[in-house]
Design a protein around this motif. Structure first.
Motif, short mmCIF file in Angstrom:
data_model
loop_
_atom_site.label_atom_id
_atom_site.label_comp_id
_atom_site.label_asym_id
_atom_site.label_seq_id
_atom_site.Cartn_x
_atom_site.Cartn_y
_atom_site.Cartn_z
N ASP A 28 -20.20 23.02 -2.68
CA ASP A 28 -18.77 23.22 -2.43
C ASP A 28 -18.21 24.32 -3.34
O ASP A 28 -17.40 25.14 -2.91
CB ASP A 28 -18.00 21.92 -2.65
CG ASP A 28 -18.26 20.90 -1.54
OD1 ASP A 28 -18.86 21.29 -0.52
OD2 ASP A 28 -17.88 19.73 -1.72
N LYS A 29 -18.63 24.30 -4.60
CA LYS A 29 -18.17 25.33 -5.53
C LYS A 29 -18.65 26.71 -5.09
O LYS A 29 -17.91 27.70 -5.20
CB LYS A 29 -18.67 25.02 -6.94
CG LYS A 29 -18.02 23.79 -7.57
CD LYS A 29 -18.59 23.53 -8.95
CE LYS A 29 -17.97 22.28 -9.58
NZ LYS A 29 -18.55 21.99 -10.91
N GLN A 30 -19.87 26.78 -4.59
CA GLN A 30 -20.40 28.06 -4.11
C GLN A 30 -19.61 28.55 -2.89
O GLN A 30 -19.31 29.74 -2.76
CB GLN A 30 -21.89 27.92 -3.76
CG GLN A 30 -22.78 27.70 -4.95
CD GLN A 30 -24.24 27.49 -4.56
OE1 GLN A 30 -24.57 27.46 -3.38
NE2 GLN A 30 -25.10 27.33 -5.55
N ASP A 32 -16.53 27.96 -2.21
CA ASP A 32 -15.20 28.43 -2.64
C ASP A 32 -15.24 29.87 -3.14
O ASP A 32 -14.20 30.54 -3.17
CB ASP A 32 -14.66 27.51 -3.74
CG ASP A 32 -14.25 26.15 -3.21
OD1 ASP A 32 -13.94 26.06 -2.01
OD2 ASP A 32 -14.27 25.18 -4.00
N THR A 33 -16.42 30.34 -3.54
CA THR A 33 -16.53 31.72 -4.04
C THR A 33 -17.01 32.69 -2.96
O THR A 33 -17.07 33.89 -3.20
CB THR A 33 -17.52 31.77 -5.22
OG1 THR A 33 -18.83 31.39 -4.78
CG2 THR A 33 -17.06 30.85 -6.34
N PRO A 74 -7.94 29.48 5.17
CA PRO A 74 -8.08 28.21 4.44
C PRO A 74 -8.90 27.16 5.19
O PRO A 74 -9.34 26.17 4.59
CB PRO A 74 -6.62 27.74 4.27
CG PRO A 74 -5.87 28.41 5.36
CD PRO A 74 -6.55 29.72 5.61
N PRO A 77 -13.58 27.47 4.76
CA PRO A 77 -14.34 26.78 3.71
C PRO A 77 -14.50 25.29 3.99
O PRO A 77 -15.58 24.72 3.77
CB PRO A 77 -13.51 27.03 2.44
CG PRO A 77 -12.73 28.26 2.73
CD PRO A 77 -12.42 28.19 4.19
N ASP A 78 -13.44 24.64 4.48
CA ASP A 78 -13.52 23.21 4.77
C ASP A 78 -14.48 22.93 5.92
O ASP A 78 -15.18 21.91 5.93
CB ASP A 78 -12.14 22.66 5.11
CG ASP A 78 -11.22 22.61 3.89
OD1 ASP A 78 -11.74 22.64 2.76
OD2 ASP A 78 -9.99 22.56 4.08
N LYS A 81 -17.98 23.22 4.42
CA LYS A 81 -18.25 22.05 3.55
C LYS A 81 -18.55 20.81 4.39
O LYS A 81 -19.47 20.05 4.08
CB LYS A 81 -17.04 21.80 2.64
CG LYS A 81 -16.84 22.85 1.56
CD LYS A 81 -15.56 22.58 0.77
CE LYS A 81 -15.30 23.69 -0.23
NZ LYS A 81 -14.03 23.48 -0.97
#
Length: 257
Positions: A28-30, A32-33, A74, A77-78, A81
């Motif tokens: 998830d962190k990846q 976001d970038t 927005p 990304p979701d 994920k």
């Protein structure tokens, strides 16, 4: 099975779940970038088709490519994920038509009215109300010139209107703060008492203001002044598109359940 073996297997499964959870959090962190293009390239065929349909529906409604990109940014990304967890976009957001309609028909954000506009609106309202009241009362009663100057004097009306306009606008803003974040009630009571003292101080000093500066308007003059103040307020509200007031605040919409 031996209880120790059972406990060992349960422990191994728990450790596996923790490891998988940590791995997903790292993914998830990846995500976001990642850039929009990188996210799009990593979508499954099913989710890519979902995004394509969404863009097509928004385009059919007249959305420009730039606006579509802004609306989709927005969401992507979701979607990725959820995809990593085995949940497709149509389960995350519903059918493309449903999600597109929620974007197309989403309520416009509530515009916050600047304090100076609310203060001007409140002051003009009090000017109109006070001048009109004093004008009507003055038609049927006779009072001394000192009393007239403290209440019906032009500067007296303007000063009292500004004080009450400021005080009630601030109080209105205070009442809109969530209860848990408001100052203690004691501070509010002290604030209201201070305002009342200031108003009476202005009324007490008004008779000493020279009549040249604080002219006493006749009843008809007060009524005309009231009409000008209320008319000015109407124009001011229309020009700046002000919807709320100290007696009818435009509260933010409640979140949907």
């Amino acid at each position: 099975m031996d209880p120790r073996e059972r406990n060992a297997q349960a422990h191994d499964k728990q450790q596996e779940r923790v490891a998988n959870s940590s791995k997903l959090e790292e993914m998830d962190k990846q995500i976001d970038t990642m850039s929009v293009q990188e996210i799009t390239d990593n979508l499954s065929k099913r989710n890519s088709d979902y995004v394509f349909k969404m863009r097509k529906l928004l385009s059919d409604e007249g959305y420009s490519d730039q606006k579509i990109d802004t609306e989709m940014a927005p969401l992507l990304p979701d979607i990725l994920k959820a995809q990593r967890r085995g949940t497709p976009a149509n389960q995350l957001y519903g059918a493309p038509t449903v999600k597109a309609n929620s974007i197309i028909h989403k309520p416009a954000p509530v515009q916050k009215t600047p304090f100076w506009k609310k203060l001007t609106d409140s002051t003009l309202m009090f000017m109109g109300a006070l001048a009109g009241m004093y004008g009507i009362v003055g038609m049927f009663t006779k009072t001394s010139s000192a009393t007239n100057r403290s209440t019906g004097g032009l500067i007296s009306i303007i000063m009292i209107s500004i004080i009450w306009g400021f005080a009630l606008t601030k109080l209105n803003d205070y009442m809109r703060i969530p209860k848990g974040e408001r100052p203690k009630m004691g501070k509010t009571i002290v604030y209201v008492m201070f305002v009342i003292v200031v108003v009476f101080a202005v009324l007490g000093l008004a008779p000493f203001i020279p009549a040249v500066i604080n002219p006493i308007l006749p009843p008809i003059g007060l009524i005309i002044f009231a009409a000008i103040a209320l008319g000015g307020r109407y124009v001011f509200r229309r020009y700046f598109h002000i919807k709320d007031s100290i007696f009818a605040p435009n509260l933010p919409p409640r979140p949907s359940k």
